[in-house]
Design a protein around this motif. Structure first.
Motif, short mmCIF file in Angstrom:
data_model
loop_
_atom_site.label_atom_id
_atom_site.label_comp_id
_atom_site.label_asym_id
_atom_site.label_seq_id
_atom_site.Cartn_x
_atom_site.Cartn_y
_atom_site.Cartn_z
N ASN A 1 0.85 -1.19 0.00
CA ASN A 1 0.00 0.00 0.00
C ASN A 1 0.88 1.24 0.00
OD1 ASN A 1 -1.36 2.27 1.43
ND2 ASN A 1 -3.10 0.88 1.39
N ILE B 1 0.08 4.28 0.55
CA ILE B 1 -0.28 5.39 1.44
C ILE B 1 0.49 5.29 2.74
CG2 ILE B 1 -2.16 6.44 2.73
CD1 ILE B 1 -4.02 5.64 0.50
N HIS B 2 0.45 4.10 3.35
CA HIS B 2 1.19 3.98 4.60
C HIS B 2 2.50 3.21 4.42
CE1 HIS B 2 -0.40 -0.07 4.62
NE2 HIS B 2 -1.61 0.41 4.56
N GLY C 1 3.23 0.22 4.69
CA GLY C 1 3.49 -0.85 5.65
C GLY C 1 4.31 -0.38 6.85
N LYS C 2 4.33 0.92 7.10
CA LYS C 2 5.16 1.42 8.19
C LYS C 2 4.32 1.94 9.34
CE LYS C 2 9.18 2.64 5.46
NZ LYS C 2 9.93 3.66 4.76
#
Lengths: 406, 426
Positions: free
Chosen positions: B256, B258-259, B261-262
């Motif tokens: 993804n 947008i984030h 995975g963080k």
């Protein structure tokens, strides 16, 4: 509703913990409604029985809500929320790095541990008005909501889970779509995507949720067996729990994943939160914690205490409720940083009321008033209020209620 | 009177906007490598040349670079392990309590690196260890590569036959460092959140090794795998399950943008405090700080503590399901690529705060300065360990009696007294 073929059931059971990666084709699905659609409905509510001759003040109400419900003013709110006063310790204010823990925090934690040891639900509710220490929050909320996760509760959850495995419901697709559109893209909650499916798919099949309709003014939708439309003997509630999820519904569950990692407990906490609080945010009633009252409370607070701001925004076509509505419908989930959101929800539980959502919404406008006075369009106003992730809710609430000249 | 006089002249061979924007916002002037420069943000290839014996570069007092000459003592996987093993043995020899072992012969305080062997050199030692636990999984990593390249998992000796052959060939077959691997016991019980494996990326700035002065960036992050974790042997080849590197995960179907995975470290802390309690969470973060400092102490004696140098490391740490942190590796050149909007902001601020510490006041540096920045310029960094202060601190404990206090959310409390939080370990 379709009964799943056996191999599909097996597959779903295997993938129960990772439904996030199992993407059905959702391109033809859209959410049933979004908060702004709901707002349109509320704006058009009128009470044909109402004779407003005795309440001239309401004629001056310039907000979007035109139903004259009784809402509190700041003196009444100060009384109700007295524990948020300036001279009383709060988590979210008095536990910041600059304040020595001996001042408030240590003692507060100590009291919380005692409350838990004594399993005193009423004391817990009083206690959380000043905020929950992070390590005690999960247990305190469970105590207040009377969730003890007994074997029969776990069994009930497992039963719901097997209902999900055996039968496919159309509403499942709405749930997938909602999670994918909201929580999956959220910086805080994407990690818990799989838990959200596990909770919401079970929730939609949980007929015990129907009980809340006895005190809700909503009615669960019905569905009729094919060919028997209108014949009551052939009616069933659809979905089985009577709740059609709207766009953003999964955000009611997401913050709870920070507290509970055991699925059946997470489920029960969410269900209880829903039937006590969240259902009021998307159904129409005159209840003081219902969304209509919250909207009116918000508009009245703003118009009374920040009249210049209110008139300015109205003039430029940016009725404040158009911006704050989505915050309140979601109880601010997805708008605030999670630690702040949890402090806010502490107070919802503590005061057993959602009015704090309207007060916070007004406080946010008050906080950003200077910038808002300079905007000249709805879009610009939205931009000023787009990012609430840096806000600290308790100072905002405290200042708005107790430190603003009224 | 030239207006340009007195402005820092910079060079870089890393074309990243988070760097260049930071130089430009300070009004620094870009120059070429062969011109007079004050500040060179170099790649690791370049630092090799600058300090190599052949080129004989002599840096002058007003020149600063962003790597230590032999940083690879910490940042090459095999050398890091070698130095830590040496450090532990030395402490044991001098009878230090830090080197205490438990009844199974494991170091109590210094067991933070998974059992590791160099291949092909230690092949036989590895086999001996492997046979003690034949059902274990091991991870093979090339010594000189990054971003998860060339890494694979094994659970059978036959899968690494090649290194067995290599170890038996005669000694004059050159083992180029490109072929060298480390093999480590794979942590197959990582702490899972939401069913997914993650690791921690923490940034640590070292301004000097002797005395050791290092800073931890408060805004580290967790990198999540997009696929649910399973230790199942049928998925050992699935790098999306096992390797958290963004360079790998971003090719997964579920990545993804947008984030990315963080997750922030503060989210991790909130989650752990809420679900596991405050004491174990504080203990975990204390241990993480501890192992970082110990790793730096381990290499400090062999580091060329050139006064023209500072370095910002990317530490990779994995937490297992017993809440024990493990040091996986240290990166000399942590990625400055941004995978999301938040990422870009974080890395921009990281460079900004790093420059504020390494190049005081943004003025032409003098490498003879004492490398003691005032606490106002630290930004999002906090003091992790200051050897000078720790040594002068022996009798004077003014930390308001908070033993084991982590430098997490409450780090600023101890900062008020100007002393690093973690000297309480002593």
């Amino acid at each position: 509703a379709f009964q799943r073929p056996v191999n599909e059931q097996k597959e779903l059971l295997n993938k129960w913990n990772e439904m996030g990666t199992d993407e059905p084709d959702l391109s033809l699905f859209r959410p049933v409604y979004a908060p702004k659609d709901f707002l349109e409905v509320l704006m058009n509510l009128r009470n044909p029985n109402y004779e407003n001759g005795e309440q001239p003040s309401f004629k001056n109400h310039l907000g979007l809500i035109q139903v004259p419900l009784k809402v509190k003013d700041i003196p009444e709110l100060k009384e109700d929320f007295s524990e948020l006063g300036l001279n009383i310790g709060q988590l979210g204010i008095d536990d910041s790095a600059q304040v020595p823990p001996e001042f408030f925090e240590n003692e507060h934690v100590h009291v919380g541990q005692k409350v838990l040891a004594e399993q005193d639900s009423a004391a817990a509710q009083q206690y959380v008005r000043q905020g929950c220490p992070t390590a005690l929050r999960a247990d305190l909320w469970a105590l207040i909501l009377n969730i003890s996760n007994q074997p029969e509760d776990i069994l009930y959850y497992e039963q719901l889970k097997s209902n999900v495995i055996q039968h496919d419901l159309l509403v499942d697709s709405l749930i997938y779509k909602d999670v994918k559109l909201t929580a999956s893209n959220d910086d805080y909650y994407f990690v818990f995507e799989d838990y959200l499916y596990q909770v919401l798919l079970c929730f939609s099949r949980d007929t015990s949720v129907l009980e809340h309709f006895t005190y809700s003014s909503a009615t669960p939708p019905k569905s009729y067996i094919r060919g028997k439309l209108g014949m009551e003997e052939y009616a069933v509630f659809y979905p089985p729990n009577g709740v059609i999820p709207f766009h953003g519904f999964s955000m009611y569950v997401a913050p709870l994943c920070f507290l509970y990692h055991e699925p059946s407990k997470l489920y029960q906490i969410f269900r209880e939160m829903y039937v006590r609080f969240f259902f009021r945010l998307h159904s129409i009633s005159s209840h003081p914690s219902g969304i209509v009252s919250l909207c009116l409370l918000f508009e009245t607070l703003l118009q009374t205490h920040l009249p210049q701001l209110f008139y300015h925004l109205r003039e430029i076509g940016a009725q404040p409720l158009r911006i704050s509505f989505k915050w309140m419908v979601r109880a601010f989930s997805g708008y605030l940083a999670t630690d702040q959101l949890l402090l806010l929800w502490d107070r919802i539980l503590g005061y057993n009321s959602l009015e704090i959502l309207a007060v916070l919404a007004a406080a946010v406008f008050a906080f950003r008033a200077v910038n808002l006075m300079e905007v000249t369009s709805l879009a610009a106003a939205e931009a000023v209020l787009a990012d609430l992730s840096t806000l600290k809710v308790m100072p905002l609430l405290q200042i708005f209620l107790f430190a603003t000249v009224t | 009177l030239r207006i340009m006089a007195g402005k820092v002249k910079w060079v870089t061979d890393i074309e990243k906007s988070v760097l260049i924007n930071n130089f430009e916002k300070r009004g620094w002037i870009q120059v070429a490598e062969n011109e007079d420069w004050n500040f060179y943000w170099m790649s690791v290839q370049t630092i090799r040349n600058v300090f190599s014996v052949e080129t004989g570069y002599r840096l002058s007092d007003d020149q600063i670079v962003n790597h230590f000459p032999n940083h690879y003592e910490l940042t090459r996987k095999d050398l890091m392990v070698k130095n830590i093993k040496r450090y532990r043995k030395e402490l044991e020899k001098e009878g230090s309590p830090l080197a205490e072992k438990d009844e199974n012969g494991k170091y109590i305080y210094l067991d933070f690196v998974p059992v590791t062997f160099m291949l092909p050199a230690d092949y036989n030692l590895f086999v001996e260890e492997f046979r003690k636990n034949p059902s274990s999984t091991w991870i093979m990593k090339p010594c000189g590569k990054a971003q998860g390249k060339g890494i694979f998992l094994i659970n059978k000796l036959s899968q690494i036959k090649k290194w067995s052959r290599d170890s038996k060939t005669s000694s004059f077959v050159s083992q180029s460092s490109k072929e060298a691997y480390v093999i480590s016991l794979y942590i197959n019980n990582p702490l899972l959140i939401g069913g997914k494996k993650f690791d921690l990326r923490l940034y640590v700035l070292v301004s000097t090794y002797r005395p050791l002065r290092c800073y931890m960036y408060k805004l580290g992050f967790c990198r999540f795998c997009t696929v649910k974790y399973t230790p199942s042997t049928s998925e050992l080849d699935n790098m999306f399950v096992h390797l958290t590197n963004v360079a790998i995960q971003k090719h997964g179907d579920d990545y993804n943008h947008i984030h990315g995975g963080k997750w922030t470290v503060s989210n991790l802390r909130l989650y752990l405090e809420s679900t596991r309690g405050k004491e174990v969470t504080n203990k975990l973060f204390d241990e993480i700080h501890w192992i970082i400092v110990q790793s730096l102490k381990a290499v400090a004696p062999v580091m060329n503590n050139d006064k023209h140098c500072f370095e910002c490391y990317g530490y990779d740490i994995i937490i297992d399901d017993k809440l024990k942190p493990w040091l996986i590796e240290v990166n000399a050149s942590p990625s400055l690529t941004s995978s999301t909007a938040n990422d870009r902001i974080l890395k921009y601020n990281l460079i900004n705060d790093t420059l504020n510490i390494a190049v005081p006041n943004g003025e032409i540096p003098d490498c003879k300065w004492n490398k003691s920045p005032p606490k106002e310029v630290l930004g999002n960094y906090e003091v992790l360990y200051d050897e000078e202060m720790a040594q002068s601190d022996g009798t004077d404990r003014d930390l308001r009696g908070r033993p084991g206090q982590s430098a997490g959310a409450k780090g600023s409390r101890a900062r008020d007294s100007g002393k690093p939080v973690l000297t309480t370990w002593k």
